[in-house]
Design a protein around this motif. Structure first.
Motif, mmCIF file in Angstrom:
data_model
loop_
_atom_site.group_PDB
_atom_site.id
_atom_site.type_symbol
_atom_site.label_atom_id
_atom_site.label_comp_id
_atom_site.label_asym_id
_atom_site.label_seq_id
_atom_site.Cartn_x
_atom_site.Cartn_y
_atom_site.Cartn_z
ATOM 1 N N ARG A 232 2.582 0.960 -4.765
ATOM 2 C CA ARG A 232 1.165 1.163 -5.092
ATOM 3 C C ARG A 232 0.841 0.785 -6.545
ATOM 4 O O ARG A 232 -0.253 0.316 -6.835
ATOM 5 C CB ARG A 232 0.831 2.636 -4.852
ATOM 6 N N LEU B 62 0.804 -1.229 0.000
ATOM 7 C CA LEU B 62 0.000 0.000 0.000
ATOM 8 C C LEU B 62 0.834 1.275 0.000
ATOM 9 O O LEU B 62 0.417 2.275 -0.587
ATOM 10 C CB LEU B 62 -0.952 0.010 1.200
ATOM 11 N N CYS B 63 1.982 1.260 0.643
ATOM 12 C CA CYS B 63 2.755 2.497 0.785
ATOM 13 C C CYS B 63 3.914 2.613 -0.193
ATOM 14 O O CYS B 63 4.218 3.713 -0.654
ATOM 15 C CB CYS B 63 3.285 2.620 2.209
#
Length: 106
Positions: A39, A35-36
């Motif tokens: 992406r 997610l970080c």
């Protein structure tokens, strides 16, 4: 058959905990990394499935860490049993629901 000794009961109760902690940390890292940091890889179905499976592993790992603490107090042959019927039922429900993610996928 003889009932388990106190040492065996402790082994059954506490042996899975280090593996559950490792699973929780690794699933958290995979979620964070996807997610970080990465992406753009979520465009592929494979990576979205990996992310979803790791989200499903988090509650399972937490339940395994919680372990015998949710078993109703006074249950024979359970070291560390300090819960209630409601905590045991909640743990069973969460375990059943999140363990079904992989078989439903396949």
């Amino acid at each position: 058959m003889l009932p388990p000794t106190l040492a065996q009961q402790r082994g059954f109760a506490f042996a899975p905990m280090p593996f559950a902690v490792t699973s929780f940390i690794s699933s958290s890292y995979v979620i964070y990394h996807i997610l970080c940091n990465e992406r753009e890889i979520l465009k592929r179905l494979y990576h979205r499935l990996v992310l979803a499976m790791n989200f499903a592993l988090l509650p399972l790992s937490f339940i395994s860490i919680w372990g015998t603490f949710s078993v109703p107090e006074g249950t024979p042959y359970y070291v560390g049993a300090s819960g209630t019927i409601q905590t045991c039922t909640a743990q069973g429900f969460i375990t059943l629901m999140f363990q079904m993610t992989v078989p439903i996928y396949y």
